[in-house]
Design a protein around this motif. Structure first.
Motif, PDB file in Angstrom:
ATOM      1  N   GLU A 113      30.642 -49.431  92.227  1.00 30.23           N
ATOM      2  CA  GLU A 113      31.802 -50.310  92.416  1.00 30.23           C
ATOM      3  C   GLU A 113      32.558 -49.984  93.699  1.00 30.23           C
ATOM      4  O   GLU A 113      32.749 -48.810  94.056  1.00 30.23           O
ATOM      5  CB  GLU A 113      32.752 -50.202  91.225  1.00 30.23           C
ATOM      6  N   LYS A 138      29.008 -53.692  93.313  1.00 30.52           N
ATOM      7  CA  LYS A 138      29.883 -54.776  92.859  1.00 30.52           C
ATOM      8  C   LYS A 138      31.297 -54.570  93.396  1.00 30.52           C
ATOM      9  O   LYS A 138      31.767 -53.439  93.533  1.00 30.52           O
ATOM     10  CB  LYS A 138      29.911 -54.821  91.328  1.00 30.52           C
ATOM     11  N   LYS A 140      35.336 -55.013  92.956  1.00 30.98           N
ATOM     12  CA  LYS A 140      36.301 -55.023  91.860  1.00 30.98           C
ATOM     13  C   LYS A 140      37.696 -55.066  92.462  1.00 30.98           C
ATOM     14  O   LYS A 140      38.023 -54.252  93.348  1.00 30.98           O
ATOM     15  CB  LYS A 140      36.126 -53.756  91.016  1.00 30.98           C
ATOM     16  N   LYS A 162      32.084 -45.300  88.049  1.00 31.18           N
ATOM     17  CA  LYS A 162      31.206 -46.137  88.862  1.00 31.18           C
ATOM     18  C   LYS A 162      31.770 -46.405  90.255  1.00 31.18           C
ATOM     19  O   LYS A 162      31.056 -46.920  91.122  1.00 31.18           O
ATOM     20  CB  LYS A 162      30.941 -47.473  88.155  1.00 31.18           C
ATOM     21  N   THR A 163      33.027 -46.065  90.469  1.00 34.16           N
ATOM     22  CA  THR A 163      33.668 -46.331  91.757  1.00 34.16           C
ATOM     23  C   THR A 163      33.153 -45.360  92.816  1.00 34.16           C
ATOM     24  O   THR A 163      33.177 -44.148  92.613  1.00 34.16           O
ATOM     25  CB  THR A 163      35.200 -46.195  91.656  1.00 34.16           C
TER      26      THR A 163
END
Length: 407
Positions: A113, A138, A140, A162-163
């Motif tokens: 992310e 992705k 966010k 996930k960042t």
């Protein structure tokens, strides 16, 4: 140095526009240039114009000293630990693209992310969109409070295992919101993510200490802080930059070139391919000298006072909506009921008042505000309360004009 003495350093402020003394309220787009910067660039071209690093002749040595001396000024300006962490680029946009292409694409994987905010300039959105497309990561977006600020609770909720990258503006070019970069950095680092800060509107107006903020990357442009166009800076922590590959290849950034393989110079030069932006760097160094001569305490307090005064005066204009928080940097963005921002800017220009109108390269933020565009007045150290009064008078004339047209 009082405000009138400061104004005398900016020759363009003596100009007349459409028969009126110029009121320049568009410094968020680009600032005006003091004589010290203009003269320093002129001196380089007149007295020691030469390429850097390569020559052993006198002019080459003088140019190299000017160029690398400017790098040291930037290091001190940002309170970086080493000149190896200071890379000269074409501007904020280029700096962020280097991080996205080099660090981002090497460290992002599918479903990782990238956390952004709705208030980002396009230059801190599009490079991450492209990195996400290439890696499968992705995007966010952090929610924003009603006044255009961020909640640390929301940041903590959004940034997780996930960042990998948090990309955030230091100061919004539309709302004037000053984001708590240090606190966001702490949250990012607690989750093993890096933080990339768009400092285009931060570095000219707020004292920046990259070690205190603990940001991993910080990008800004010279032309928004009294320097020339075409020069910018990417600060990066040395350990990160050492492990990153260059994104431009050619002369100047190489150590050895063979027929089939090449090796790169050490930091910071491995990221500065080709003839560098010599005059621009020297001009940026002069701009930093000028800012230091004024002092950030004075710059910050003056702009805060102007923004507060503008909020107070403009709120008395009927039908005018101001966007953003009460506590802000020197930016006031607004709309007038039933008058398009471009029409507002055109009428103001007829009065010699320069403001910006449009989406300000922040279309996702415009959508969040539920408008297509806005008008924006932005201030710097050379602006005065009298100019804010002229802006208010111009807006009243704008309302009267369009009221008569549509009556």
């Amino acid at each position: 140095m009082d405000i009138q003495e400061i104004r005398r350093q900016f020759p363009i402020l003596n100009e007349q526009v459409n028969g009126h003394p110029l009121v320049y309220l568009d410094s968020a787009a680009t600032s005006q240039k003091p004589l010290a910067v203009i003269e320093k660039i002129d001196e380089y071209y007149k007295k020691y114009n030469s390429n850097v690093h390569r020559g052993v002749h006198t002019l080459g040595s003088m140019a190299t000293d000017g160029y690398e001396g400017a790098r040291e000024k930037v290091r001190n300006f940002l309170h970086a630990s080493s000149v190896e962490e200071i890379i000269f680029t074409r501007g904020t946009t280029t700096s962020i693209n280097i991080v996205a292409q080099s660090y981002g694409e090497a460290n992002l994987q599918e479903d990782d992310e990238i956390v952004l905010t709705y208030m980002e300039h396009h230059s801190n959105i599009i490079p991450w969109q492209q990195a996400a497309k290439r890696t499968g990561a992705k995007l966010k977006y952090l929610p924003m409070n009603e006044d255009g600020t961020l909640s640390m609770a929301d940041v903590k909720e959004a940034v997780g295992p996930k960042t990998k990258i948090v990309a955030v503006t230091h100061v919004s070019n539309v709302l004037g919101t000053i984001n708590p970069v240090k606190e966001i950095a702490e949250i990012a680092h607690a989750n093993d993510a890096v933080i990339v800060v768009d400092g285009a509107q931060g570095a000219p107006h707020i004292k920046v200490d990259v070690q205190e903020l603990d940001c991993d990357f910080y990008a800004f442009s010279g032309h928004k802080m009294g320097g020339p166009t075409g020069i910018g800076v990417l600060y990066g922590k040395k350990a990160l930059l050492n492990n990153m590959e260059p994104v431009e290849f050619g002369g100047e950034m190489i150590d050895f070139v063979g027929l089939y393989e090449s090796t790169w110079k050490e930091l910071p030069w491995k990221f500065e391919g080709g003839t560098p932006i010599i005059a621009g760097a020297i001009g940026l160094g002069a701009a930093i000298d000028f800012i230091n001569s004024v002092g950030f305490d004075i710059i910050e307090s003056h702009e805060k006072e102007l923004a507060g005064y503008a909020m107070e005066v403009l709120s008395n204009v009927d039908g005018l909506t101001i966007y953003g928080p009460k506590e802000r940097a020197g930016v006031v963005t607004f709309n007038i009921d039933d008058v398009h921002p471009h029409d507002v800017a055109t009428v103001l220009d007829s009065e010699g008042i320069a403001v910006r109108a449009g989406h300000h390269c922040a279309q996702p933020l415009m959508k969040w505000l539920d408008v297509s565009s806005t008008a924006r007045a932005s201030f710097y150290i050379y602006n005065t309360k009298e100019e804010v009064d002229r802006l208010a008078e111009g807006l009243i004339k704008t309302k009267e004009y369009f009221g008569d047209v549509f009556a």
